[in-house]
Design a protein around this motif. Sequence first.
Motif, PDB file in Angstrom:
ATOM      1  N   GLY A   1      75.168  -4.384  59.164  1.00 48.15           N
ATOM      2  CA  GLY A   1      76.256  -5.122  58.547  1.00 48.15           C
ATOM      3  C   GLY A   1      77.585  -4.404  58.524  1.00 48.15           C
ATOM      4  O   GLY A   1      78.515  -4.758  59.242  1.00 48.15           O
ATOM      5  N   SER A   2      77.693  -3.361  57.706  1.00 47.35           N
ATOM      6  CA  SER A   2      78.991  -2.719  57.458  1.00 47.35           C
ATOM      7  C   SER A   2      79.665  -2.254  58.745  1.00 47.35           C
ATOM      8  O   SER A   2      80.886  -2.384  58.898  1.00 47.35           O
ATOM      9  N   LYS A   3      78.890  -1.710  59.676  1.00 43.45           N
ATOM     10  CA  LYS A   3      79.477  -1.231  60.938  1.00 43.45           C
ATOM     11  C   LYS A   3      80.117  -2.390  61.705  1.00 43.45           C
ATOM     12  O   LYS A   3      81.247  -2.272  62.200  1.00 43.45           O
ATOM     13  N   ILE A   4      79.407  -3.519  61.795  1.00 43.86           N
ATOM     14  CA  ILE A   4      79.924  -4.688  62.517  1.00 43.86           C
ATOM     15  C   ILE A   4      81.149  -5.248  61.810  1.00 43.86           C
ATOM     16  O   ILE A   4      82.165  -5.574  62.442  1.00 43.86           O
ATOM     17  N   VAL A   5      81.064  -5.355  60.490  1.00 47.57           N
ATOM     18  CA  VAL A   5      82.183  -5.896  59.694  1.00 47.57           C
ATOM     19  C   VAL A   5      83.428  -5.016  59.853  1.00 47.57           C
ATOM     20  O   VAL A   5      84.545  -5.513  60.021  1.00 47.57           O
ATOM     21  N   GLN A   6      83.233  -3.694  59.820  1.00 54.64           N
ATOM     22  CA  GLN A   6      84.349  -2.755  59.969  1.00 54.64           C
ATOM     23  C   GLN A   6      85.007  -2.896  61.338  1.00 54.64           C
ATOM     24  O   GLN A   6      86.240  -2.972  61.460  1.00 54.64           O
ATOM     25  N   LEU A   7      84.183  -2.946  62.393  1.00 55.56           N
ATOM     26  CA  LEU A   7      84.726  -3.070  63.750  1.00 55.56           C
ATOM     27  C   LEU A   7      85.450  -4.398  63.943  1.00 55.56           C
ATOM     28  O   LEU A   7      86.502  -4.455  64.592  1.00 55.56           O
ATOM     29  N   LEU A   8      84.921  -5.461  63.361  1.00 56.37           N
ATOM     30  CA  LEU A   8      85.597  -6.768  63.451  1.00 56.37           C
ATOM     31  C   LEU A   8      86.957  -6.729  62.767  1.00 56.37           C
ATOM     32  O   LEU A   8      87.939  -7.274  63.280  1.00 56.37           O
ATOM     33  N   SER A   9      87.006  -6.073  61.597  1.00 52.26           N
ATOM     34  CA  SER A   9      88.276  -5.996  60.857  1.00 52.26           C
ATOM     35  C   SER A   9      89.322  -5.211  61.635  1.00 52.26           C
ATOM     36  O   SER A   9      90.527  -5.419  61.463  1.00 52.26           O
ATOM     37  N   GLU A  10      88.863  -4.311  62.521  1.00 53.60           N
ATOM     38  CA  GLU A  10      89.772  -3.502  63.343  1.00 53.60           C
ATOM     39  C   GLU A  10      90.024  -4.139  64.707  1.00 53.60           C
ATOM     40  O   GLU A  10      90.726  -3.558  65.546  1.00 53.60           O
ATOM     41  N   GLY A  11      89.427  -5.318  64.936  1.00 54.30           N
ATOM     42  CA  GLY A  11      89.615  -6.016  66.210  1.00 54.30           C
ATOM     43  C   GLY A  11      88.913  -5.371  67.385  1.00 54.30           C
ATOM     44  O   GLY A  11      89.255  -5.622  68.551  1.00 54.30           O
ATOM     45  N   LYS A  12      87.899  -4.537  67.114  1.00 51.36           N
ATOM     46  CA  LYS A  12      87.221  -3.788  68.178  1.00 51.36           C
ATOM     47  C   LYS A  12      86.003  -4.560  68.698  1.00 51.36           C
ATOM     48  O   LYS A  12      84.849  -4.131  68.544  1.00 51.36           O
ATOM     49  N   THR A  13      86.264  -5.705  69.315  1.00 54.59           N
ATOM     50  CA  THR A  13      85.169  -6.561  69.777  1.00 54.59           C
ATOM     51  C   THR A  13      84.382  -5.924  70.926  1.00 54.59           C
ATOM     52  O   THR A  13      83.173  -6.112  71.025  1.00 54.59           O
ATOM     53  N   LYS A  14      85.065  -5.190  71.790  1.00 50.46           N
ATOM     54  CA  LYS A  14      84.370  -4.544  72.903  1.00 50.46           C
ATOM     55  C   LYS A  14      83.370  -3.503  72.403  1.00 50.46           C
ATOM     56  O   LYS A  14      82.252  -3.386  72.925  1.00 50.46           O
ATOM     57  N   GLU A  15      83.774  -2.761  71.366  1.00 50.28           N
ATOM     58  CA  GLU A  15      82.883  -1.755  70.789  1.00 50.28           C
ATOM     59  C   GLU A  15      81.645  -2.405  70.184  1.00 50.28           C
ATOM     60  O   GLU A  15      80.541  -1.861  70.278  1.00 50.28           O
TER      61      GLU A  15
END
Length: 253
Positions: free
Chosen positions: A230-244
């Motif tokens: 959860g938190s890792k995906i949510v954090q990356l989404l908030s940063e716009g890091k969809t490729k990651e």
Amino acid sequence: MKTLTKHLKTKQQNGETIFVPYIMAGAQGLDQLESEISLLSDAGASAIELGIPFSDPVADGPVIQAAGLQALQKDVSLEKIIAQLKKIKTTTPLILMTYFNPIFYFGLEKFIQELQETNVKGVIIPDLPFEHQGLLTPLLKYSDVALIPLVALTTPKERIVELVEAGEGFIYAVAVNGVTGIGREYQTSLDEHLAYIQSISDKPVLAGFGISTKEHVERFRQNCAGVIVGSKIVQLLSEGKTKEIELFVKSVI
């Protein structure tokens, strides 16, 4: 057998790693929800857990709490999320993670009825005690929505047996004492705990809370069917890091 149970059991029987990412519905705006679901589905997610924003999220850590607040500030509600999900076409099963209050306010019977018009195949309600599940189980009996149980590290073995027998979809094994979040320390006894739950369950057991690395996934995969992140995906989404996100999901399944 309900769709979610059958879908995940098939993956388990095929030796696949079950991977369920979590996102907070509406944190980036409800108009982004379809593209977020598509991103995770295309990357290979087994199912996708959608958080419902709530003002008192007792099980959520700081990253998910912040995403929930962001969604609430955008006036996102359970009603609006369900309306949006009715428009979204996906073959990946969706799971709602919600506290009981939003469902009660929405209307229990209406909630289950309206989910039939979406691809939601499971619900997780962390603050609904096992003894009170009778508020929902009669409504779920003839639906294709699974009520997914949570098993804590402190749950006694006799209680685990009850939860496993009554649960559908999968068994959510909480891997830490406390709330969600990245960078958690795991007890050495956790592996034995997960192995025990999986040994008595005819449904997949998935470990969740704090899982954020490929090494975590590989560790838990030794003793259960897969993980929830959860938190890792949510954090990356908030940063716009969809490729990651895409690369991470593909690296662990």
